[in-house]
Design an enzyme around this catalytic site. Structure first.
Site, PDB file in Angstrom:
ATOM      1  N   GLU A 271      -5.782   9.729  -6.233  1.00  0.00           N
ATOM      2  CA  GLU A 271      -4.910  10.052  -7.373  1.00  0.00           C
ATOM      3  C   GLU A 271      -5.302   9.243  -8.609  1.00  0.00           C
ATOM      4  O   GLU A 271      -5.620   8.059  -8.518  1.00  0.00           O
ATOM      5  CB  GLU A 271      -3.458   9.743  -6.976  1.00  0.00           C
ATOM      6  CG  GLU A 271      -2.423  10.021  -8.049  1.00  0.00           C
ATOM      7  CD  GLU A 271      -1.036   9.551  -7.652  1.00  0.00           C
ATOM      8  OE1 GLU A 271      -0.069   9.972  -8.296  1.00  0.00           O
ATOM      9  OE2 GLU A 271      -0.916   8.760  -6.688  1.00  0.00           O
ATOM     10  N   LYS A 328       1.006  18.144 -10.264  1.00  0.00           N
ATOM     11  CA  LYS A 328       2.025  17.657  -9.332  1.00  0.00           C
ATOM     12  C   LYS A 328       3.374  18.285  -9.655  1.00  0.00           C
ATOM     13  O   LYS A 328       3.850  18.226 -10.791  1.00  0.00           O
ATOM     14  CB  LYS A 328       2.106  16.129  -9.418  1.00  0.00           C
ATOM     15  CG  LYS A 328       3.008  15.487  -8.367  1.00  0.00           C
ATOM     16  CD  LYS A 328       2.918  13.966  -8.479  1.00  0.00           C
ATOM     17  CE  LYS A 328       3.762  13.282  -7.421  1.00  0.00           C
ATOM     18  NZ  LYS A 328       3.668  11.804  -7.533  1.00  0.00           N
ATOM     19  N   CYS A 381       0.397  12.269  -3.672  1.00  0.00           N
ATOM     20  CA  CYS A 381       1.194  11.085  -3.359  1.00  0.00           C
ATOM     21  C   CYS A 381       2.567  11.430  -2.784  1.00  0.00           C
ATOM     22  O   CYS A 381       2.700  11.839  -1.643  1.00  0.00           O
ATOM     23  CB  CYS A 381       1.315  10.218  -4.614  1.00  0.00           C
ATOM     24  SG  CYS A 381       1.956   8.553  -4.271  1.00  0.00           S
TER      25      CYS A 381
END
Length: 460
Positions: A271, A328, A381
């Site tokens: 990330e 995301k 994540c």
């Protein structure tokens, strides 16, 4: 000395001094939290804490709720102790917030357990059946925790069984079914002990053997492929990650890792590992493609679109060509955005909103076709902890790819627990998980939840 029967435990507990009555549920919750530690048998820790809590739950509903809150406080304080780590990255500015963050987070999540205890006592009244009702209400409380205010299902009790009974439970029933099993087993044991039913122990052994047998019957051979995935772990400590002097060090380290060894079929960077906004990263993407020698590269980057910023995963093919982008979708509250920011600003709290670099949420499903891997679902994540959101879209992926930056979580429980939840996703979905973490723990996990290859924490 007279032998104390389990049915007398609650009366004995009620007669203790107030300080002891406050300490006991906190300690029991902390014992349960030890199930997430690699050196403790998870099933034993959970049963010990939950059975004792079920036996001594107070009769009055208000006291039962207070007991449930203290039990949850002990459990979440120990489980989520890593929550202080992000505030220690810039100790001078944010260090003072660390204890408040832990207390507020643990105390807030414990409210779910307080409601569970209150409802269990309300449903059962003064009857011993409260031990069985508590299993139901705690399961519903953990289910609510996965959804309320966008959800935070980190550290659910069922994760304490990963590597043990969860290897059977998760593929069949998912995390909430595993939670019900844990709470139900504890409630059943407590009820039998209270009633003096000696068949509790043969019954428990029978259940365990049944699960072992079920695991043997349902076990399948996992086919192996000849494909090679290169996972990049540059090991950039959070306090140096965006330092202008160190950014090229970590970037060049990742390039060298990408170019090392034989050519891989696919390369995965963690990330936010591209040290520039995607809008201006064309020279860097070309360097990454050259280092990969023709292999597709999935890398984390930040990008801007108009006035909005996104935490993204970008698929790089050819000579620095952007083949696909996933933004995301499930952001971290108070970490990547401020909830109800439109309400706080008019109230004169703009300074709070400005403290967090606000990201916008994407609306994609994360599915990408990556040569060498097939159809994968990309998770960034925090998204990897939501079992309920893995099956977005109509197509079933052949693998899950999780890119993350666990440098925020320190060197202890946080990265370990995050890896455990990635193993849970593999078990639930029956597909392999490829996990690239900036500072670790990066890993390849097979569909049975076993870590078949990994990179140690805080190693490049």
């Amino acid at each position: 000395m007279a032998r104390l029967h389990p049915s007398e435990l609650r009366d004995r507990f009620t007669g203790w001094r107030r300080a002891a009555r406050l300490a006991v549920p906190i300690v029991l919750g902390a014992v349960m939290a030890l199930a997430h530690e690699p050196w403790v048998p998870g099933f034993a820790a959970l049963m010990l804490g939950l059975v004792m809590a079920s036996l001594i739950l107070p009769l009055a509903r208000r006291r039962a709720a207070w007991f449930g809150w203290l039990l949850g406080l002990g459990y979440f304080a120990v489980t989520l102790r890593w929550i202080v780590e992000p505030f220690l990255v810039d100790l001078a500015r944010h260090g003072w917030m660390a204890p408040f963050a832990l207390i507020l987070m643990a105390g807030g999540l414990a409210l779910f357990w307080a409601l569970a205890a209150w409802f269990a006592r309300w449903l059962a009244g003064g009857r011993p059946s409260v031990m069985l009702w508590l299993a139901v209400t705690l399961t519903l409380a953990e289910l609510a925790r996965a959804y309320v205010f966008t959800g935070f299902p980190w550290g659910m009790v069922g994760y304490g069984l990963i590597g043990e009974l969860a290897d059977v439970l998760f593929p069949l029933f998912g995390p909430h079914g595993a939670n019900l099993f844990v709470f139900g087993m504890a409630g059943g044991i407590a009820y039998c002990l209270h009633r003096g039913w000696t068949l509790v122990w043969p019954g428990l052994v029978g259940v365990l053997f049944a699960l072992i047998g079920l695991n043997a019957v349902t076990a399948t051979t996992i086919p192996q492929t000849e494909n090679t995935v290169r996972i990049i772990q540059p090991n950039a400590p959070q306090h140096l990650k965006w330092d202008p002097e160190w950014m090229p060090v970590f970037y060049n380290r990742a390039l060298e890792q990408t170019a090392s060894g034989d050519v891989a079929d696919a390369v995965i960077w963690p990330e936010t590992s591209v040290p520039a906004l995607l809008n201006y990263a064309e020279p860097l993407l070309s360097d990454i493609s050259a280092a990969a020698r023709g292999a597709p590269v999935l890398a984390g980057a930040q990008r801007r679109e108009g006035e909005e910023y996104f935490n993204s995963a970008v698929l790089i093919e050819g000579e620095g060509i952007i083949a696909d982008v996933y933004d995301k979708a499930h952001l971290v509250p108070f970490g990547e955005y401020i909830p109800f920011a439109h309400v706080l600003t008019p109230l004169g709290l703009q300074v709070i909103v400005d403290q967090v670099a606000g990201f916008a949420a994407g609306d994609g499903d994360g599915l990408m076709q990556i040569e060498g891997l097939g159809l994968v679902r990309v998770l960034i994540c925090y998204e990897g902890i939501f079992a309920e959101e893995i099956q977005r879209g109509e197509q079933r992926p052949e693998a899950l790819v999780i890119i993350t930056n666990d440098a925020w979580f320190g060197t202890g429980a946080g990265p370990r627990q995050h890896l455990t939840q990635a193993r849970a996703r593999a078990l639930e979905q029956g597909v392999p998980v490829i996990r690239s973490a900036n500072t670790g723990i990066s890993a390849v996990i097979d569909p049975r939840g076993e870590v078949v290859a990994s990179l140690a924490l805080n190693a490049a």
